[in-house]
Scaffold this motif. Sequence first.
Motif, short mmCIF file in Angstrom:
data_model
loop_
_atom_site.label_atom_id
_atom_site.label_comp_id
_atom_site.label_asym_id
_atom_site.label_seq_id
_atom_site.Cartn_x
_atom_site.Cartn_y
_atom_site.Cartn_z
N LEU A 58 -19.32 -35.90 39.06
CA LEU A 58 -18.37 -36.68 39.48
C LEU A 58 -18.84 -38.26 39.41
CD1 LEU A 58 -17.39 -34.39 42.59
CD2 LEU A 58 -15.83 -35.09 40.57
N ASP A 62 -14.64 -40.89 42.65
CA ASP A 62 -13.76 -39.52 42.73
C ASP A 62 -14.63 -38.67 43.71
OD1 ASP A 62 -12.33 -40.15 40.64
OD2 ASP A 62 -13.27 -39.53 39.20
N PHE A 89 -9.36 -31.62 44.25
CA PHE A 89 -10.06 -31.76 43.08
C PHE A 89 -9.49 -32.15 41.69
CE2 PHE A 89 -14.05 -30.02 45.10
CZ PHE A 89 -15.30 -30.54 44.41
N THR A 92 -7.33 -35.43 41.76
CA THR A 92 -8.61 -36.48 41.71
C THR A 92 -9.16 -36.60 40.12
OG1 THR A 92 -9.25 -36.36 43.93
CG2 THR A 92 -10.74 -37.58 42.15
N LEU A 93 -9.00 -35.45 39.64
CA LEU A 93 -9.74 -35.65 38.27
C LEU A 93 -8.67 -35.19 37.18
CD1 LEU A 93 -12.65 -33.23 39.15
CD2 LEU A 93 -12.88 -35.72 38.81
N GLU A 94 -7.50 -34.95 37.36
CA GLU A 94 -6.43 -34.80 36.41
C GLU A 94 -6.42 -35.44 35.28
OE1 GLU A 94 -1.66 -33.65 36.62
OE2 GLU A 94 -2.44 -34.71 38.29
N SER A 96 -9.07 -37.30 34.02
CA SER A 96 -10.63 -37.69 34.08
C SER A 96 -10.97 -36.73 32.95
CB SER A 96 -11.19 -37.48 35.34
OG SER A 96 -12.68 -37.69 34.97
N SER A 98 -14.08 -35.66 33.00
CA SER A 98 -15.18 -34.91 33.26
C SER A 98 -14.55 -33.86 33.91
CB SER A 98 -15.90 -35.70 34.22
OG SER A 98 -15.10 -36.19 35.23
N ARG A 99 -13.13 -33.79 33.92
CA ARG A 99 -12.44 -32.73 34.69
C ARG A 99 -12.97 -31.20 34.19
NH1 ARG A 99 -8.96 -28.55 35.45
NH2 ARG A 99 -7.58 -28.56 37.08
N VAL A 102 -16.67 -30.62 35.33
CA VAL A 102 -16.78 -30.34 36.71
C VAL A 102 -16.31 -28.95 37.30
CG1 VAL A 102 -15.80 -31.19 39.19
CG2 VAL A 102 -16.63 -32.77 37.64
#
Length: 275
Positions: A58, A62, A89, A92-94, A96, A98-99, A102
């Motif tokens: 993360l 985030d 989660f 925040t990561l939609e 990204s 890195s989704r 993570v």
Amino acid sequence: MADLETLRARKGAVRRSEVPSNVVTALNRGELESVNLVEFLVIDHVKLFKAVRPALSLADADAKKIALAIKRLSSEGVMQRLVATGAAFHETLEDSESREKVYQELTEHPSDVVRNWAAYMDAADANLTFSKRLQRARKFATDSNMGVREIAWMCVRFPAADAIVNDIERLYSFAKHKNYLARRFAIEVSRPCGVWCKHIPALKQRPEIAEELLSHCREDSEKYVQDSVANWLNDASKTRPDFVQDLCDRWRSENDSPHTKRITHRALRTLRKKA
């Protein structure tokens, strides 16, 4: 602190006040998974996220956003916290890169609560098709932890109840799976009344929709699956006693398996009481 391997062999406490302090500490560090509901309820999600955050891919911004969301949820019930944390989660990561990384890190974490966060990330994702939901739920449905297995079907049922009715055949592969936990998932996710969740009116009024699904497990040798099938039918007997009685009579006439006999006997328990 006692050795973690020793703690993993523990029996769960009956009351929250009786959970040993070293167990509470290990649960909040994400080093142990809970072994019963009592332990599940003592976990401090704020402390847990702080402890597991270094192992997650993360970005700082985030992580702070998710930490704040979890802190705001402290006074909510445990199910509300799980749902909202998974949504935090996801939101925040939609967008990204890195989704998925993570997400995978959450699914493989030793803490059952952390794995539940991953399941609820999927529940919050409105873009997932029913087929994709089932594919991603398989990992949770066959998890070694009973709590995660319960969350698995809730996280499919909550956002996709209509699909369970309209595309129920997609559950057939689960119902025929060699892993009995997957078979149990197929039945539990489609229960007319369910547990801790909204009912599915179409299945309460037209349980025939699920007849083929149920038939795949009518001779199941696993008690865990038998109980699920029996509970499904017992649910349906409250609104469609005719269907359940007729189905159980037919199953017993077609098969004298002790497994089928046990399922049908348990399925008719509410009707026996009314009689």
